[in-house]
Design an enzyme around this catalytic site. Structure first.
Site, PDB file in Angstrom:
ATOM      1  N   CYS A 326       0.871  -0.981  -0.157  1.00 47.97           N
ATOM      2  CA  CYS A 326       0.095   0.059  -0.122  1.00 47.97           C
ATOM      3  C   CYS A 326       0.963   1.253  -0.053  1.00 47.97           C
ATOM      4  O   CYS A 326       1.996   1.318   0.821  1.00 47.97           O
ATOM      5  CB  CYS A 326      -0.846  -0.072   1.233  1.00 47.97           C
ATOM      6  N   CYS A 328      -0.453   4.469   0.734  1.00 50.03           N
ATOM      7  CA  CYS A 328      -0.975   5.412   1.441  1.00 50.03           C
ATOM      8  C   CYS A 328      -0.085   6.164   2.663  1.00 50.03           C
ATOM      9  O   CYS A 328       1.057   5.563   2.781  1.00 50.03           O
ATOM     10  CB  CYS A 328      -2.328   5.003   2.106  1.00 50.03           C
ATOM     11  N   CYS A 331       0.744   3.763   5.586  1.00 54.12           N
ATOM     12  CA  CYS A 331       1.671   2.593   5.241  1.00 54.12           C
ATOM     13  C   CYS A 331       2.901   3.220   5.083  1.00 54.12           C
ATOM     14  O   CYS A 331       4.031   2.417   5.084  1.00 54.12           O
ATOM     15  CB  CYS A 331       1.299   1.714   4.326  1.00 54.12           C
TER      16      CYS A 331
HETATM   17 ZN   LIG Z   1      -1.988   1.814   3.657  1.00 54.57          ZN
END
Ligand SMILES: [Zn+2]
Ligand SMILES: CNc1nc2c(CC[C@H]3O[C@@H](OC)[C@H](OC)[C@@H]3O)c3nc(N)[nH]c(=O)c3cc2[nH]1
Length: 393
Positions: A326, A328, A331
């Site tokens: 991920c 994001c 993360c």
């Molecule tokens: Zn994430």
């Protein structure tokens, strides 16, 4: 002179264009143009019931690729109320979100008030859960509220037919007769919504909602009745209301492929990552669900390789990100150990960071679905998705 019947209805140019770019089986890759912008479909819509996606700033929503978010007629009518929202020209400027907004009509929320409400042909009487005021929500009032909200997609005022009638303990299933009455009431309310929407000269798009409970022949009748009214988009309601997953899929597999191909299809209140992929395979273009945000606040995280319960002590010293695949903010910058710590301490940054990840996961899943449809590889994607989700975190 024009005939005086409804056929003389001059439909307003609805604030919606929809084009299907590619199909693969019943799955569709589309593009939805609304008054506040363009939405690539299939799409997940974060739920922002009170004019905020809980704990997530609008700029974070933009950063993670959100294209359209939800608001709610019922909640916003109670608080802050239309006198506050009207001077802002609606919800966009008020909540600082300048892309498309879809608002649910209040039908579902009033239904979930249980026996604090009284339903009649006219509408629904209930006591405000906020201050006890006696309120009366009707198809016309719902349209007037959504007109003030200026949402790009307005949902008709409907009755969400329950799966279980009465209190849950009794477990009595809704009968075909009850489901028929509820479906036909929603159809009569659909017509009243359309008349009011046009009287208000609302420049946005009004969606009808297919009801019919778990009875596929009632679903067909609901769809036929709505098609006569020619809404620019249609939603499937009355699902994800406590029915077994197999029941939801049976109804979805029946009605999804029967929805008019040239219009956008919205499955309300659904669902898990698996439900979204199954929904796309059955012709659904739009989804909303409180799961990514609500579960995030309870430490229930979604990842490519399965779900993760943050409170589990095994994460106390785990230096890995939630999901190594991920990209994001959460993360990229924080470990499972840190998020476990925030959760243990009840720190407010905890739910903020887990909400960013779960929403990003849902939005990214739909981005991957769109890309697989663009490449004609949705079925292959669907198999890989299922394998990955079974791997374990
Ligand atoms: Zn994430
Ligand atoms: C969860 N399952 C489920 N949600 C449902 C919703 C709310 C959708 C969405 O509206 C949001 O408010 C902004 C709700 O969340 C508060 C929900 O996500 C529905 N709404 C209407 N009008 N009719 C339905 O038949 C219906 C069925 C649903 N099944």
């Amino acid at each position: 002179t024009l005939p005086s019947s409804a056929s003389a209805r001059i439909p307003l140019p609805s604030g919606l264009q929809f084009e299907v770019l590619k199909t693969e089986g019943h799955a569709r890759r589309g593009r939805l143009t609304l008054n506040h912008g363009v939405v690539e479909t299939p799409i997940f819509m974060p739920v922002g019931t009170y004019g905020t996606v809980k704990g997530v700033m609008p700029r974070s929503l933009e950063e993670m690729g959100a294209q359209i978010i939800l608001g709610n007629t019922f909640h916003l009518w109670l608080r802050p109320g239309m006198d506050v929202l009207r001077p802002f020209g609606g919800l966009h400027r008020f909540e600082g979100w300048h892309k498309p907004i879809l608002t649910d009509s209040g039908g579902f929320q009033v239904w979930s008030l249980g026996d604090m409400r009284k339903i009649s042909e006219e509408g629904v009487k209930f006591a405000s859960p906020v201050n006890g005021d006696k309120l009366f929500l009707t198809p016309e009032v719902s349209m007037q509220i959504q007109h003030v909200l200026n949402s790009d997609v307005v949902m008709q005022f409907d009755e969400c037919t329950p799966y279980i009638m009465g209190d849950k303990a009794s477990g009595r299933l809704t009968t075909e007769k009850e489901a028929r009455y509820s479906m036909e009431l929603s159809l009569r309310w659909a017509k009243r919504c359309q008349l009011e929407f046009e009287r208000l000269q609302n420049p946005n798009a009004l969606f009808g909602i297919v009801q019919g409970g778990m009875f596929t022949h009632l679903r067909d009748e609901s769809l036929a009745g709505l098609e006569l009214l020619d809404f620019p988009g249609l939603a499937v309601g009355g699902l994800s209301v406590g029915e077994p997953k197999a029941e939801m899929l049976r109804v979805l597999e029946h009605i999804g492929p029967r929805l008019p191909a040239h219009k956008p299809h919205y499955l309300m209140g659904v669902g898990t990552p698996e439900d979204l992929v199954d929904g796309v395979a059955n012709g659904i273009d739009m989804f909303d669900c409180v799961m990514p945000t609500r579960n995030a606040r309870n430490g229930h995280l979604f990842t490519r390789y399965g779900d993760l319960r943050l409170r589990n002590t095994r994460y106390k010293t785990d230096e890995r990100p939630l999901d190594e695949s991920c990209s994001c903010y959460t993360c990229t910058n924080f470990s499972r150990a840190y998020l476990h710590h925030l959760d243990r301490c009840g720190e407010m940054l905890g739910p903020m960071l887990t909400s960013v990840h779960n929403l990003h996961y849902y939005l990214d899943l739909m981005r991957e679905v769109r890309e697989s449809l663009d490449a004609g590889g949705f079925e292959a994607f669907r198999r890989q998705f299922a394998t990955d989700r079974a791997r374990g975190v």
